[in-house]
Motif scaffolding. Structure first.
Motif, PDB file in Angstrom:
ATOM      1  N   SER A  23      83.598 -13.384   5.663  1.00 39.89           N
ATOM      2  CA  SER A  23      83.314 -12.710   6.929  1.00 39.89           C
ATOM      3  C   SER A  23      81.900 -12.144   6.890  1.00 39.89           C
ATOM      4  O   SER A  23      81.273 -12.076   5.830  1.00 39.89           O
ATOM      5  CB  SER A  23      84.325 -11.591   7.193  1.00 39.89           C
ATOM      6  N   THR A  24      81.400 -11.724   8.057  1.00 41.69           N
ATOM      7  CA  THR A  24      80.073 -11.125   8.178  1.00 41.69           C
ATOM      8  C   THR A  24      80.176  -9.835   8.974  1.00 41.69           C
ATOM      9  O   THR A  24      80.787  -9.814  10.044  1.00 41.69           O
ATOM     10  CB  THR A  24      79.097 -12.084   8.885  1.00 41.69           C
ATOM     11  N   ASN A  25      79.587  -8.765   8.451  1.00 43.82           N
ATOM     12  CA  ASN A  25      79.478  -7.504   9.181  1.00 43.82           C
ATOM     13  C   ASN A  25      78.113  -7.476   9.856  1.00 43.82           C
ATOM     14  O   ASN A  25      77.083  -7.420   9.181  1.00 43.82           O
ATOM     15  CB  ASN A  25      79.628  -6.314   8.229  1.00 43.82           C
ATOM     16  N   GLU A  80      82.928  -7.779  13.414  1.00 41.93           N
ATOM     17  CA  GLU A  80      83.154  -9.120  12.886  1.00 41.93           C
ATOM     18  C   GLU A  80      83.551 -10.077  14.003  1.00 41.93           C
ATOM     19  O   GLU A  80      84.222  -9.683  14.955  1.00 41.93           O
ATOM     20  CB  GLU A  80      84.280  -9.109  11.849  1.00 41.93           C
ATOM     21  N   LYS A 109      85.911 -12.234  14.428  1.00 39.67           N
ATOM     22  CA  LYS A 109      87.237 -12.736  14.073  1.00 39.67           C
ATOM     23  C   LYS A 109      88.290 -11.874  14.743  1.00 39.67           C
ATOM     24  O   LYS A 109      87.966 -10.860  15.372  1.00 39.67           O
ATOM     25  CB  LYS A 109      87.430 -12.772  12.564  1.00 39.67           C
ATOM     26  N   SER A 114      88.747  -7.251   8.544  1.00 34.32           N
ATOM     27  CA  SER A 114      88.921  -7.612   7.144  1.00 34.32           C
ATOM     28  C   SER A 114      88.415  -6.469   6.264  1.00 34.32           C
ATOM     29  O   SER A 114      88.028  -5.404   6.751  1.00 34.32           O
ATOM     30  CB  SER A 114      88.184  -8.911   6.826  1.00 34.32           C
ATOM     31  N   SER A 151      77.063 -10.947   4.677  1.00 30.34           N
ATOM     32  CA  SER A 151      78.222 -11.831   4.626  1.00 30.34           C
ATOM     33  C   SER A 151      78.919 -11.740   3.283  1.00 30.34           C
ATOM     34  O   SER A 151      78.275 -11.511   2.256  1.00 30.34           O
ATOM     35  CB  SER A 151      77.807 -13.284   4.885  1.00 30.34           C
ATOM     36  N   SER A 170      84.434 -16.237   0.646  1.00 28.38           N
ATOM     37  CA  SER A 170      85.892 -16.298   0.567  1.00 28.38           C
ATOM     38  C   SER A 170      86.364 -16.027  -0.859  1.00 28.38           C
ATOM     39  O   SER A 170      85.656 -16.307  -1.827  1.00 28.38           O
ATOM     40  CB  SER A 170      86.386 -17.675   0.997  1.00 28.38           C
ATOM     41  N   ASN A 218      95.008 -14.090   4.417  1.00 27.90           N
ATOM     42  CA  ASN A 218      94.296 -12.820   4.548  1.00 27.90           C
ATOM     43  C   ASN A 218      95.228 -11.676   4.199  1.00 27.90           C
ATOM     44  O   ASN A 218      96.173 -11.384   4.921  1.00 27.90           O
ATOM     45  CB  ASN A 218      93.768 -12.656   5.974  1.00 27.90           C
TER      46      ASN A 218
END
Length: 325
Positions: free
Chosen positions: A20-22, A161, A163, A167, A178, A181, A304
């Motif tokens: 994921s990316t903040n 994020e 999504k 997360s 980022s 995984s 997840n």
């Protein structure tokens, strides 16, 4: 990586989740945000690194001050989180220092929810926001939200994020960051030979149902993979053996126990003590075959959540022993 309870500090287990990316460029340094007075703000003080954050570091920022009256709305701080998408999720932690009261947070320039602050850390999130351009995140206060016109609270870990859910936290310091995984795997050579025995027991706790997240997958060829997965809808757990598929009812929608048993002649997979499927070691495929935990063989379709318990036994447990776990 390890997941911890933000309130108690309890170790919840190894994290297994997709990347994921903040895009919130300053997730902890609230002084780098933009003070914003909607007309109802009288004073505002921002102190970074003031309080103990959920990760046990002195990195929580303090926001304190006073409001003009009980009716005027005041957006006290804003910060841009540049991202575009139809399922944007915003999350952050808050904790009150002067009693219980509410605040509003907004995204895309409109109020999105009410945060009930207490003396305990709480992670707040909102999902499903559609953003078509760079927008900002902010916190609104007015007198009717607080017990007096004074406010005093901590904030930490702001995250935006692209999504459907929040997360695990990704820290930023001036630019988007980022996270890769999480992948757990065993090459086929590490799986016990027919003359050896082993049992792997794992308790999973998942955030939600996204992208048919894999619990286990074994096999290196698409047509021959066997896997247990979490379907994107419903309350069941699915498993697929070659081209056949079915589902098993979970004892809980988000918490379940899995068992992988290698008894020297077969490989058995159990979910919540029910046998999912059994295959012989000769069916495991070619040299590229791997045993994956939390993703498929291509490191996509990640589960997840976290593993709250992982145990291994040097022998194959019997069905009766498995029911006692």
């Amino acid at each position: 990586r390890t997941e911890y309870d933000a309130t108690t500090g309890e170790n919840l287990g190894a994290l297994i989740e997709g990347g994921s990316t903040n895009t919130m460029t300053y997730s902890e340094e609230i002084s780098a945000w933009y003070p914003y007075n909607g007309g109802g703000l009288q004073t505002l003080n921002i102190t970074d690194n003031y309080g103990l954050a959920p990760d046990n570091t002195m990195s929580a920022s303090r926001l304190s001050g006073s409001l003009v009256d009980a009716t005027s709305n005041s957006r006290i701080v804003i910060m841009q989180g540049p991202v575009t998408g139809s399922n944007i999720t915003l999350s952050f932690w808050v904790k009150s220092l002067n009693g219980n009261y509410d605040a509003q947070f907004h995204f895309k320039g409109q109020a999105q929810g009410t945060v009930s602050m207490t003396s305990e850390w709480k992670r707040v999130s909102i999902s499903g926001v559609t953003v078509n351009a760079t927008e900002n995140f902010g916190i609104d206060l007015k007198g009717s939200f607080v017990s007096s016109l004074d406010f005093d609270f901590l904030i930490w870990g702001a995250q935006v994020e692209n999504k459907q859910f929040a997360s695990s936290y990704i820290r930023t310091e001036g630019a988007a960051v980022s996270r890769s995984s999480d992948v757990l795997s065993l090459p086929v050579t590490s799986i016990p030979a027919p003359s050896l025995e082993q049992t792997i027991v794992a308790n999973f706790d998942i955030y939600g149902r996204f992208s048919n997240g894999r619990v286990y997958e074994i096999g290196g060829v698409a047509s021959g993979r066997r896997h247990i997965y979490v379907p994107t809808s419903g309350t069941d757990l699915g498993y697929r053996y070659q081209n056949a598929s079915t589902t098993m009812t979970l004892l809980d929608d988000k918490v379940f126990k899995t068992v992988s048993s290698f008894d020297g002649t077969s490989v058995k997979f159990y979910s919540n003590k029910e046998l999912a499927f059994s295959i012989s070691p000769t069916e495991l495929g070619n040299s590229s075959t791997v045993f994956k935990i939390g993703s498929n063989a291509l490191n996509t379709e990640q589960l997840n959540g976290h593993i709250s318990k992982l145990s291994t036994y040097a022998q194959a447990l019997t069905q009766q022993e498995i029911t006692l776990l």
